[in-house]
Design a protein around this motif. Structure first.
Motif, short mmCIF file in Angstrom:
data_model
loop_
_atom_site.label_atom_id
_atom_site.label_comp_id
_atom_site.label_asym_id
_atom_site.label_seq_id
_atom_site.Cartn_x
_atom_site.Cartn_y
_atom_site.Cartn_z
N LEU A 145 -45.83 -9.62 39.96
CA LEU A 145 -45.79 -11.03 39.59
C LEU A 145 -46.72 -11.84 40.48
N LEU A 146 -46.70 -11.59 41.79
CA LEU A 146 -47.59 -12.30 42.71
C LEU A 146 -49.05 -12.00 42.40
N ASP A 147 -49.37 -10.74 42.11
CA ASP A 147 -50.74 -10.38 41.73
C ASP A 147 -51.17 -11.14 40.48
N ASN A 148 -50.27 -11.22 39.51
CA ASN A 148 -50.58 -11.93 38.27
C ASN A 148 -50.83 -13.42 38.53
N LEU A 149 -49.99 -14.02 39.38
CA LEU A 149 -50.19 -15.43 39.72
C LEU A 149 -51.53 -15.63 40.42
N ARG A 150 -51.87 -14.73 41.34
CA ARG A 150 -53.16 -14.82 42.04
C ARG A 150 -54.33 -14.71 41.07
N ASP A 151 -54.13 -13.94 39.99
CA ASP A 151 -55.19 -13.78 38.98
C ASP A 151 -55.30 -14.99 38.06
N GLY A 152 -54.39 -15.96 38.24
CA GLY A 152 -54.48 -17.18 37.46
C GLY A 152 -53.60 -17.23 36.23
N LEU A 153 -52.74 -16.23 36.05
CA LEU A 153 -51.83 -16.26 34.91
C LEU A 153 -50.76 -17.32 35.13
N THR A 154 -50.24 -17.84 34.05
CA THR A 154 -49.13 -18.79 34.14
C THR A 154 -47.89 -18.06 34.62
N VAL A 155 -46.88 -18.82 35.01
CA VAL A 155 -45.61 -18.21 35.42
C VAL A 155 -45.05 -17.38 34.28
N GLU A 156 -45.08 -17.94 33.08
CA GLU A 156 -44.54 -17.22 31.91
C GLU A 156 -45.28 -15.91 31.67
N ALA A 157 -46.60 -15.94 31.69
CA ALA A 157 -47.38 -14.72 31.48
C ALA A 157 -47.21 -13.74 32.63
N SER A 158 -47.13 -14.25 33.85
CA SER A 158 -46.93 -13.39 35.02
C SER A 158 -45.61 -12.65 34.93
N CYS A 159 -44.57 -13.36 34.53
CA CYS A 159 -43.26 -12.74 34.37
C CYS A 159 -43.29 -11.67 33.29
N ALA A 160 -43.90 -11.99 32.16
CA ALA A 160 -43.97 -11.04 31.06
C ALA A 160 -44.71 -9.76 31.48
N GLN A 161 -45.82 -9.92 32.18
CA GLN A 161 -46.59 -8.76 32.62
C GLN A 161 -45.84 -7.93 33.66
N ALA A 162 -44.99 -8.58 34.46
CA ALA A 162 -44.21 -7.88 35.48
C ALA A 162 -42.88 -7.38 34.93
N ASN A 163 -42.64 -7.64 33.65
CA ASN A 163 -41.42 -7.21 32.96
C ASN A 163 -40.16 -7.82 33.57
N ILE A 164 -40.23 -9.12 33.87
CA ILE A 164 -39.04 -9.85 34.30
C ILE A 164 -38.92 -11.11 33.47
N GLY A 165 -37.73 -11.61 33.34
CA GLY A 165 -37.51 -12.84 32.61
C GLY A 165 -37.81 -14.05 33.48
N LYS A 166 -38.16 -15.15 32.83
CA LYS A 166 -38.39 -16.38 33.59
C LYS A 166 -37.14 -16.82 34.32
N THR A 167 -35.98 -16.57 33.72
CA THR A 167 -34.72 -16.93 34.38
C THR A 167 -34.59 -16.19 35.71
N THR A 168 -34.94 -14.91 35.71
CA THR A 168 -34.88 -14.13 36.95
C THR A 168 -35.84 -14.69 37.98
N TYR A 169 -37.04 -15.04 37.55
CA TYR A 169 -38.03 -15.65 38.46
C TYR A 169 -37.46 -16.89 39.12
#
Length: 75
Positions: free
Chosen positions: A15-39
């Protein structure tokens, strides 16, 4: 560290790698296979000045700087 904790840490790292790459929180969560609620639960559990919250803020700040630099290079 138990198997579940290793998986959770891998998900947080992804998730942190995805955020560093510029993905949104929603996209970062999806790519890391976690729900936004968990985040958001992780952020709440960490607290305003907790380690996880600081890591997330740093990742987002980093991505913003990288994106801004790329924009400046193209103009």
């Amino acid at each position: 560290m138990g198997k579940g904790k290793k998986k959770t840490q891998r998900q947080k790292d992804q998730l942190l790698d995805n955020l560093r790459d510029g993905l949104t929180v929603e996209a970062s969560c999806a790519q890391a296979n976690i729900g936004k609620t968990t985040y958001y639960e992780w952020l709440k559990a960490s607290g305003e000045n907790g380690e996880w919250t600081r890591e997330v803020d740093a990742a987002i700040t980093y991505s913003e700087a990288v994106i801004l630099s790329k924009i400046k290079q193209t103009t």
